[in-house]
Design a protein around this motif. Structure first.
Motif, PDB file in Angstrom:
ATOM      1  N   GLU A 143      24.527   2.927  12.378  1.00 39.73           N
ATOM      2  CA  GLU A 143      25.075   2.783  11.030  1.00 39.73           C
ATOM      3  C   GLU A 143      24.457   1.575  10.311  1.00 39.73           C
ATOM      4  O   GLU A 143      24.122   1.653   9.127  1.00 39.73           O
ATOM      5  CB  GLU A 143      26.601   2.641  11.118  1.00 39.73           C
ATOM      6  N   GLU A 144      24.285   0.475  11.008  1.00 37.10           N
ATOM      7  CA  GLU A 144      23.686  -0.719  10.402  1.00 37.10           C
ATOM      8  C   GLU A 144      22.212  -0.494  10.062  1.00 37.10           C
ATOM      9  O   GLU A 144      21.727  -0.951   9.030  1.00 37.10           O
ATOM     10  CB  GLU A 144      23.841  -1.932  11.315  1.00 37.10           C
ATOM     11  N   LEU A 145      21.494   0.221  10.928  1.00 40.46           N
ATOM     12  CA  LEU A 145      20.096   0.554  10.659  1.00 40.46           C
ATOM     13  C   LEU A 145      19.997   1.404   9.403  1.00 40.46           C
ATOM     14  O   LEU A 145      19.223   1.107   8.488  1.00 40.46           O
ATOM     15  CB  LEU A 145      19.487   1.292  11.852  1.00 40.46           C
ATOM     16  N   PHE A 146      20.792   2.469   9.325  1.00 41.18           N
ATOM     17  CA  PHE A 146      20.765   3.355   8.158  1.00 41.18           C
ATOM     18  C   PHE A 146      21.191   2.612   6.897  1.00 41.18           C
ATOM     19  O   PHE A 146      20.632   2.806   5.830  1.00 41.18           O
ATOM     20  CB  PHE A 146      21.657   4.572   8.386  1.00 41.18           C
ATOM     21  N   ARG A 147      22.204   1.744   7.015  1.00 41.09           N
ATOM     22  CA  ARG A 147      22.678   0.980   5.857  1.00 41.09           C
ATOM     23  C   ARG A 147      21.548   0.111   5.296  1.00 41.09           C
ATOM     24  O   ARG A 147      21.298   0.089   4.093  1.00 41.09           O
ATOM     25  CB  ARG A 147      23.877   0.121   6.246  1.00 41.09           C
ATOM     26  N   SER A 148      20.826  -0.566   6.161  1.00 41.67           N
ATOM     27  CA  SER A 148      19.718  -1.407   5.731  1.00 41.67           C
ATOM     28  C   SER A 148      18.624  -0.579   5.062  1.00 41.67           C
ATOM     29  O   SER A 148      18.081  -0.958   4.019  1.00 41.67           O
ATOM     30  CB  SER A 148      19.148  -2.170   6.930  1.00 41.67           C
ATOM     31  N   LEU A 149      18.306   0.581   5.638  1.00 41.21           N
ATOM     32  CA  LEU A 149      17.289   1.451   5.048  1.00 41.21           C
ATOM     33  C   LEU A 149      17.719   1.974   3.680  1.00 41.21           C
ATOM     34  O   LEU A 149      16.933   1.976   2.733  1.00 41.21           O
ATOM     35  CB  LEU A 149      16.990   2.620   5.991  1.00 41.21           C
ATOM     36  N   LYS A 163       0.820  -1.210   0.000  1.00 42.32           N
ATOM     37  CA  LYS A 163       0.000   0.000   0.000  1.00 42.32           C
ATOM     38  C   LYS A 163       0.854   1.260   0.000  1.00 42.32           C
ATOM     39  O   LYS A 163       0.325   2.366  -0.075  1.00 42.32           O
ATOM     40  CB  LYS A 163      -0.927   0.005   1.206  1.00 42.32           C
ATOM     41  N   PHE A 164       2.161   1.100   0.090  1.00 43.73           N
ATOM     42  CA  PHE A 164       3.068   2.235   0.167  1.00 43.73           C
ATOM     43  C   PHE A 164       4.040   2.198  -1.002  1.00 43.73           C
ATOM     44  O   PHE A 164       4.488   1.128  -1.413  1.00 43.73           O
ATOM     45  CB  PHE A 164       3.847   2.214   1.482  1.00 43.73           C
ATOM     46  N   GLU A 165       4.385   3.371  -1.519  1.00 45.21           N
ATOM     47  CA  GLU A 165       5.318   3.462  -2.629  1.00 45.21           C
ATOM     48  C   GLU A 165       6.727   3.018  -2.211  1.00 45.21           C
ATOM     49  O   GLU A 165       7.399   2.294  -2.914  1.00 45.21           O
ATOM     50  CB  GLU A 165       5.373   4.888  -3.147  1.00 45.21           C
ATOM     51  N   LYS A 166       7.178   3.486  -1.053  1.00 45.84           N
ATOM     52  CA  LYS A 166       8.486   3.086  -0.522  1.00 45.84           C
ATOM     53  C   LYS A 166       8.264   2.444   0.827  1.00 45.84           C
ATOM     54  O   LYS A 166       7.449   2.897   1.617  1.00 45.84           O
ATOM     55  CB  LYS A 166       9.402   4.300  -0.361  1.00 45.84           C
ATOM     56  N   HIS A 167       9.005   1.381   1.068  1.00 47.86           N
ATOM     57  CA  HIS A 167       8.890   0.703   2.351  1.00 47.86           C
ATOM     58  C   HIS A 167      10.164  -0.073   2.624  1.00 47.86           C
ATOM     59  O   HIS A 167      10.903  -0.429   1.719  1.00 47.86           O
ATOM     60  CB  HIS A 167       7.682  -0.231   2.375  1.00 47.86           C
ATOM     61  N   ALA A 168      10.419  -0.288   3.913  1.00 50.04           N
ATOM     62  CA  ALA A 168      11.593  -1.048   4.335  1.00 50.04           C
ATOM     63  C   ALA A 168      11.270  -1.742   5.642  1.00 50.04           C
ATOM     64  O   ALA A 168      10.448  -1.265   6.423  1.00 50.04           O
ATOM     65  CB  ALA A 168      12.793  -0.111   4.520  1.00 50.04           C
ATOM     66  N   CYS A 169      11.881  -2.867   5.857  1.00 49.58           N
ATOM     67  CA  CYS A 169      11.687  -3.623   7.091  1.00 49.58           C
ATOM     68  C   CYS A 169      13.064  -3.949   7.664  1.00 49.58           C
ATOM     69  O   CYS A 169      13.901  -4.540   6.978  1.00 49.58           O
ATOM     70  CB  CYS A 169      10.912  -4.911   6.808  1.00 49.58           C
ATOM     71  N   VAL A 170      13.299  -3.523   8.885  1.00 49.22           N
ATOM     72  CA  VAL A 170      14.587  -3.791   9.526  1.00 49.22           C
ATOM     73  C   VAL A 170      14.361  -4.430  10.889  1.00 49.22           C
ATOM     74  O   VAL A 170      13.363  -4.167  11.547  1.00 49.22           O
ATOM     75  CB  VAL A 170      15.440  -2.513   9.693  1.00 49.22           C
ATOM     76  N   THR A 171      15.274  -5.267  11.274  1.00 48.03           N
ATOM     77  CA  THR A 171      15.257  -5.873  12.604  1.00 48.03           C
ATOM     78  C   THR A 171      16.360  -5.211  13.415  1.00 48.03           C
ATOM     79  O   THR A 171      17.503  -5.148  12.976  1.00 48.03           O
ATOM     80  CB  THR A 171      15.502  -7.394  12.515  1.00 48.03           C
ATOM     81  N   ILE A 172      16.006  -4.691  14.562  1.00 51.28           N
ATOM     82  CA  ILE A 172      16.975  -4.029  15.433  1.00 51.28           C
ATOM     83  C   ILE A 172      17.615  -5.097  16.324  1.00 51.28           C
ATOM     84  O   ILE A 172      16.930  -5.823  17.031  1.00 51.28           O
ATOM     85  CB  ILE A 172      16.306  -2.952  16.312  1.00 51.28           C
ATOM     86  N   MET A 173      18.929  -5.200  16.239  1.00 54.08           N
ATOM     87  CA  MET A 173      19.669  -6.197  17.002  1.00 54.08           C
ATOM     88  C   MET A 173      20.395  -5.518  18.161  1.00 54.08           C
ATOM     89  O   MET A 173      20.553  -4.303  18.175  1.00 54.08           O
ATOM     90  CB  MET A 173      20.688  -6.895  16.097  1.00 54.08           C
ATOM     91  N   ARG A 174      20.848  -6.338  19.101  1.00 57.59           N
ATOM     92  CA  ARG A 174      21.669  -5.840  20.190  1.00 57.59           C
ATOM     93  C   ARG A 174      23.085  -6.281  19.963  1.00 57.59           C
ATOM     94  O   ARG A 174      23.286  -7.449  19.616  1.00 57.59           O
ATOM     95  CB  ARG A 174      21.168  -6.386  21.527  1.00 57.59           C
ATOM     96  N   PRO A 175      24.060  -5.473  20.128  1.00 60.09           N
ATOM     97  CA  PRO A 175      23.955  -4.067  20.471  1.00 60.09           C
ATOM     98  C   PRO A 175      23.451  -3.258  19.263  1.00 60.09           C
ATOM     99  O   PRO A 175      23.755  -3.591  18.116  1.00 60.09           O
ATOM    100  CB  PRO A 175      25.379  -3.663  20.839  1.00 60.09           C
TER     101      PRO A 175
END
Length: 97
Positions: free
Chosen positions: A37-43, A21-33
């Motif tokens: 940088e990893e979140l932004f890289r995935s996005l 239903k969305f033009e742009k979308h992303a799904c990320v899993t937040i890990m510990r620690p």
């Protein structure tokens, strides 16, 4: 919540049902620690791929560009690229209205 109770599975199932239903979308899993940088890289990778598919471009970071691939970008470069991808979306919406 406690590990292994199905939080990620539930989230991914919902994401798959509504992402169309969305033009742009992303799904990320937040890990510990947590590593920003990893979140932004995935996005950047996911949103860049979405943009490329919409424009019928081969690869989100074509050989004609001089910027680094997301896997080797610094946090500052990732932040700028993410801002650019989001701005492209808002510019596209402005043109449609």
């Amino acid at each position: 919540g406690m590990g292994g109770v199905g939080k990620t599975t539930l989230s991914r199932d919902i994401y798959q049902k509504i992402s169309g239903k969305f033009e742009k979308h992303a799904c990320v899993t937040i890990m510990r620690p947590f590593v920003l940088e990893e979140l932004f890289r995935s996005l950047v990778i996911q949103l860049g791929a979405e943009t490329s598919e919409k424009k019928n471009v081969v690869g989100s970071f074509g050989s004609t560009t001089k910027k680094a691939a997301p896997l080797v970008m610094s946090l500052e470069e990732l932040t700028k690229e993410l801002a650019k991808l989001i701005k492209e979306k808002s510019s596209y919406l402005s043109l449609m209205m």
